[in-house]
Design a protein around this motif. Sequence first.
Motif, PDB file in Angstrom:
ATOM      1  N   VAL A  31       0.836  -1.203   0.000  1.00 15.56           N
ATOM      2  CA  VAL A  31       0.000   0.000   0.000  1.00 15.56           C
ATOM      3  C   VAL A  31       0.880   1.266   0.000  1.00 15.56           C
ATOM      4  O   VAL A  31       0.448   2.326  -0.445  1.00 15.56           O
ATOM      5  N   SER A  32       2.114   1.124   0.455  1.00 12.86           N
ATOM      6  CA  SER A  32       3.025   2.282   0.482  1.00 12.86           C
ATOM      7  C   SER A  32       4.007   2.278  -0.682  1.00 12.86           C
ATOM      8  O   SER A  32       4.824   3.198  -0.797  1.00 12.86           O
ATOM      9  N   ALA A  33       3.928   1.252  -1.546  1.00 14.47           N
ATOM     10  CA  ALA A  33       4.888   1.155  -2.659  1.00 14.47           C
ATOM     11  C   ALA A  33       4.786   2.387  -3.564  1.00 14.47           C
ATOM     12  O   ALA A  33       5.803   2.929  -4.016  1.00 14.47           O
ATOM     13  N   GLU A  34       3.541   2.847  -3.806  1.00 17.68           N
ATOM     14  CA  GLU A  34       3.371   4.006  -4.695  1.00 17.68           C
ATOM     15  C   GLU A  34       3.752   5.325  -4.017  1.00 17.68           C
ATOM     16  O   GLU A  34       3.745   6.369  -4.654  1.00 17.68           O
ATOM     17  N   SER A  35       4.127   5.255  -2.739  1.00 13.12           N
ATOM     18  CA  SER A  35       4.686   6.437  -2.065  1.00 13.12           C
ATOM     19  C   SER A  35       6.209   6.408  -2.140  1.00 13.12           C
ATOM     20  O   SER A  35       6.883   7.283  -1.593  1.00 13.12           O
ATOM     21  N   ARG A  76      15.774   4.500   7.291  1.00 14.19           N
ATOM     22  CA  ARG A  76      14.408   4.205   6.836  1.00 14.19           C
ATOM     23  C   ARG A  76      13.417   5.205   7.428  1.00 14.19           C
ATOM     24  O   ARG A  76      12.476   5.634   6.764  1.00 14.19           O
ATOM     25  N   ARG A  77      13.624   5.566   8.703  1.00 14.00           N
ATOM     26  CA  ARG A  77      12.746   6.562   9.339  1.00 14.00           C
ATOM     27  C   ARG A  77      12.804   7.870   8.547  1.00 14.00           C
ATOM     28  O   ARG A  77      11.758   8.481   8.246  1.00 14.00           O
ATOM     29  N   MET A  78      14.002   8.303   8.182  1.00 17.72           N
ATOM     30  CA  MET A  78      14.138   9.576   7.458  1.00 17.72           C
ATOM     31  C   MET A  78      13.511   9.489   6.073  1.00 17.72           C
ATOM     32  O   MET A  78      12.851  10.417   5.621  1.00 17.72           O
ATOM     33  N   ARG A  79      13.705   8.337   5.425  1.00 21.40           N
ATOM     34  CA  ARG A  79      13.119   8.166   4.090  1.00 21.40           C
ATOM     35  C   ARG A  79      11.599   8.230   4.160  1.00 21.40           C
ATOM     36  O   ARG A  79      10.947   8.885   3.351  1.00 21.40           O
ATOM     37  N   CYS A  80      11.016   7.543   5.170  1.00 17.91           N
ATOM     38  CA  CYS A  80       9.549   7.549   5.295  1.00 17.91           C
ATOM     39  C   CYS A  80       9.033   8.942   5.629  1.00 17.91           C
ATOM     40  O   CYS A  80       7.968   9.341   5.159  1.00 17.91           O
ATOM     41  N   ALA A  81       9.800   9.681   6.413  1.00 17.36           N
ATOM     42  CA  ALA A  81       9.361  11.036   6.774  1.00 17.36           C
ATOM     43  C   ALA A  81       9.294  11.927   5.533  1.00 17.36           C
ATOM     44  O   ALA A  81       8.474  12.843   5.454  1.00 17.36           O
ATOM     45  N   ARG A  82      10.152  11.635   4.546  1.00 14.55           N
ATOM     46  CA  ARG A  82      10.167  12.437   3.309  1.00 14.55           C
ATOM     47  C   ARG A  82       9.066  12.018   2.339  1.00 14.55           C
ATOM     48  O   ARG A  82       8.695  12.762   1.452  1.00 14.55           O
ATOM     49  N   CYS A  83       8.547  10.781   2.496  1.00 12.60           N
ATOM     50  CA  CYS A  83       7.507  10.288   1.586  1.00 12.60           C
ATOM     51  C   CYS A  83       6.143  10.841   1.982  1.00 12.60           C
ATOM     52  O   CYS A  83       5.950  11.223   3.138  1.00 12.60           O
ATOM     53  N   VAL A  84       5.234  10.836   1.051  1.00 13.10           N
ATOM     54  CA  VAL A  84       3.879  11.324   1.366  1.00 13.10           C
ATOM     55  C   VAL A  84       2.854  10.224   1.063  1.00 13.10           C
ATOM     56  O   VAL A  84       3.081   9.377   0.191  1.00 13.10           O
ATOM     57  N   PRO A  85       1.733  10.254   1.782  1.00 13.30           N
ATOM     58  CA  PRO A  85       0.685   9.257   1.525  1.00 13.30           C
ATOM     59  C   PRO A  85       0.233   9.333   0.068  1.00 13.30           C
ATOM     60  O   PRO A  85       0.256  10.405  -0.543  1.00 13.30           O
ATOM     61  N   ASN A  86      -0.166   8.185  -0.475  1.00  7.73           N
ATOM     62  CA  ASN A  86      -0.632   8.165  -1.870  1.00  7.73           C
ATOM     63  C   ASN A  86      -2.167   8.054  -1.913  1.00  7.73           C
ATOM     64  O   ASN A  86      -2.839   8.045  -0.867  1.00  7.73           O
ATOM     65  N   ALA A  87      -2.682   7.934  -3.122  1.00 10.00           N
ATOM     66  CA  ALA A  87      -4.143   7.929  -3.301  1.00 10.00           C
ATOM     67  C   ALA A  87      -4.806   6.740  -2.592  1.00 10.00           C
ATOM     68  O   ALA A  87      -5.981   6.821  -2.205  1.00 10.00           O
ATOM     69  N   GLY A  88      -4.074   5.646  -2.419  1.00  9.30           N
ATOM     70  CA  GLY A  88      -4.629   4.488  -1.711  1.00  9.30           C
ATOM     71  C   GLY A  88      -4.824   4.789  -0.231  1.00  9.30           C
ATOM     72  O   GLY A  88      -5.874   4.472   0.354  1.00  9.30           O
ATOM     73  N   LEU A 116       2.110   6.240   7.407  1.00 13.36           N
ATOM     74  CA  LEU A 116       1.461   6.976   6.308  1.00 13.36           C
ATOM     75  C   LEU A 116      -0.057   6.967   6.418  1.00 13.36           C
ATOM     76  O   LEU A 116      -0.716   7.907   5.979  1.00 13.36           O
ATOM     77  N   HIS A 117      -0.638   5.909   7.014  1.00 13.89           N
ATOM     78  CA  HIS A 117      -2.100   5.910   7.179  1.00 13.89           C
ATOM     79  C   HIS A 117      -2.525   7.061   8.096  1.00 13.89           C
ATOM     80  O   HIS A 117      -3.501   7.758   7.819  1.00 13.89           O
ATOM     81  N   LEU A 118      -1.802   7.237   9.194  1.00 13.23           N
ATOM     82  CA  LEU A 118      -2.163   8.311  10.130  1.00 13.23           C
ATOM     83  C   LEU A 118      -1.986   9.663   9.449  1.00 13.23           C
ATOM     84  O   LEU A 118      -2.829  10.555   9.584  1.00 13.23           O
ATOM     85  N   ARG A 119      -0.907   9.795   8.674  1.00 12.41           N
ATOM     86  CA  ARG A 119      -0.669  11.068   7.997  1.00 12.41           C
ATOM     87  C   ARG A 119      -1.717  11.334   6.914  1.00 12.41           C
ATOM     88  O   ARG A 119      -1.974  12.487   6.562  1.00 12.41           O
ATOM     89  N   ALA A 120      -2.360  10.262   6.393  1.00 13.90           N
ATOM     90  CA  ALA A 120      -3.414  10.444   5.379  1.00 13.90           C
ATOM     91  C   ALA A 120      -4.756  10.788   6.025  1.00 13.90           C
ATOM     92  O   ALA A 120      -5.717  11.101   5.330  1.00 13.90           O
ATOM     93  N   GLY A 121      -4.831  10.679   7.368  1.00 16.88           N
ATOM     94  CA  GLY A 121      -6.082  11.029   8.046  1.00 16.88           C
ATOM     95  C   GLY A 121      -6.860   9.857   8.597  1.00 16.88           C
ATOM     96  O   GLY A 121      -7.928  10.046   9.178  1.00 16.88           O
ATOM     97  N   SER A 122      -6.357   8.636   8.446  1.00 14.15           N
ATOM     98  CA  SER A 122      -7.029   7.488   9.074  1.00 14.15           C
ATOM     99  C   SER A 122      -6.886   7.627  10.586  1.00 14.15           C
ATOM    100  O   SER A 122      -5.835   8.040  11.082  1.00 14.15           O
ATOM    101  N   GLU A 123      -7.935   7.280  11.307  1.00 10.25           N
ATOM    102  CA  GLU A 123      -7.898   7.435  12.776  1.00 10.25           C
ATOM    103  C   GLU A 123      -7.959   6.105  13.501  1.00 10.25           C
ATOM    104  O   GLU A 123      -7.351   5.919  14.537  1.00 10.25           O
ATOM    105  N   ARG A 124      -8.743   5.171  12.953  1.00 10.51           N
ATOM    106  CA  ARG A 124      -8.918   3.888  13.667  1.00 10.51           C
ATOM    107  C   ARG A 124      -7.869   2.884  13.177  1.00 10.51           C
ATOM    108  O   ARG A 124      -8.186   1.908  12.511  1.00 10.51           O
ATOM    109  N   VAL A 125      -6.626   3.213  13.497  1.00  9.12           N
ATOM    110  CA  VAL A 125      -5.493   2.439  12.987  1.00  9.12           C
ATOM    111  C   VAL A 125      -4.869   1.621  14.109  1.00  9.12           C
ATOM    112  O   VAL A 125      -4.614   2.148  15.198  1.00  9.12           O
ATOM    113  N   ILE A 126      -4.642   0.349  13.850  1.00  8.88           N
ATOM    114  CA  ILE A 126      -3.909  -0.494  14.802  1.00  8.88           C
ATOM    115  C   ILE A 126      -2.586  -0.875  14.147  1.00  8.88           C
ATOM    116  O   ILE A 126      -2.569  -1.557  13.109  1.00  8.88           O
TER     117      ILE A 126
END
Length: 255
Positions: A31-35, A76-88, A116-126
């Motif tokens: 789900v994060s590949a396209e990010s 990896r933490r720094m790389r993910c921080a630079r990435c943005v959530p995608n349309a998925g 990335l889910h939290l950054r996209a606005g998902s709230e009920r994330v485990i």
Amino acid sequence: MPSGIDETALRAAAEALAGARSVVALTGAGVSAESGIPTFRDAMTGLWAKFDAQRLATPDAFERDPALVSRWYDERRMRCARCVPNAGHSALASIERVITARGRSFTLLTQNVDRLHLRAGSERVIELHGSLFAWRCTVTGTKRDDLPMPLPNYPLQSEAGGIYRPGVVWFGEELPAGAVRRAARAVESCDLFLSIGTSGVVYPAAGFIESAAGVGARIIEINPEPTPLSHLATWRFAAPSGELLPHLFESASFT
Ligand code: BJW
């Protein structure tokens, strides 16, 4: 619409989503590949291809070489921080908003550690496998989400005389008990389950797909490649989630 997708099947899956009482989605690295975040098991580009996972993503590796493992996770933490959530990611956040606004249940189980889910606005994330952004003192277990990026030293000493370890779940480690309990409860009562971008080979997360099938939930699988659990899917879409999920959401007539 991604090419080769059966529109009748997509409409049927969207109708099931719109009518579901209780929805659970399980996401994996795909789900994060396209990010721009590499998956774990992709033969050419996966994280496992460039690094020896046994050397880096295990408790033994951290014990043997905490400097190397800390540096790998920090990069990896720094790389993910630079990435943005995608349309998925965004479509899943929209699905959650619409479903919960109608008083129905939605739970997002993620194996991803990228937030990335939290950054996209998902709230009920485990977060089943923890997070790259939470580090934990090896002596006290205290969690820190605020460590500087990059870390000033590898490994970083903690105030209590230990070191900080990445707050992720390695092979052979138990998943956070509360997360597994809440996930299991959601799956037990779901009537629609989405399996998105996961190879379905790592347990206990993959077991939730089997449990969902066991309670009679209808299953939508979204993954360009088949998985060992594809046979459990009511609908299977061989497409990237960043393309398929927005179409699924738009096709669903929520009432
Ligand atoms: C796309 C796409 C696009 C690409 N759109 N899709 C039962 C049977 C056998 C073994 C076990 C078992 N139960 C437990 C085990 C052992 C082990 C395990 O599962 N081993 C198997 C590999 C055989 N499990 C554990 O050790 C777990 N712990 C445990 O069970 O503890 C028990 C215990 C009890 C009491 C005391 C102590 C212990 C822990 C598992 C932890 C997993 N950790 C990792 C690393 C996290 C840290 C890090 O990031 O470095 O988590 S491993 C790695 O795999 C990571 C992922 O979250 C996880 C799952 O991978 P995922 O997300 O499915 O990614 P990929 O790469 O595999 O797949 C990507 C998919 O996306 C592919 O299918 C692509 O086709 C697809 N895709 N582009 C949609 N655009």
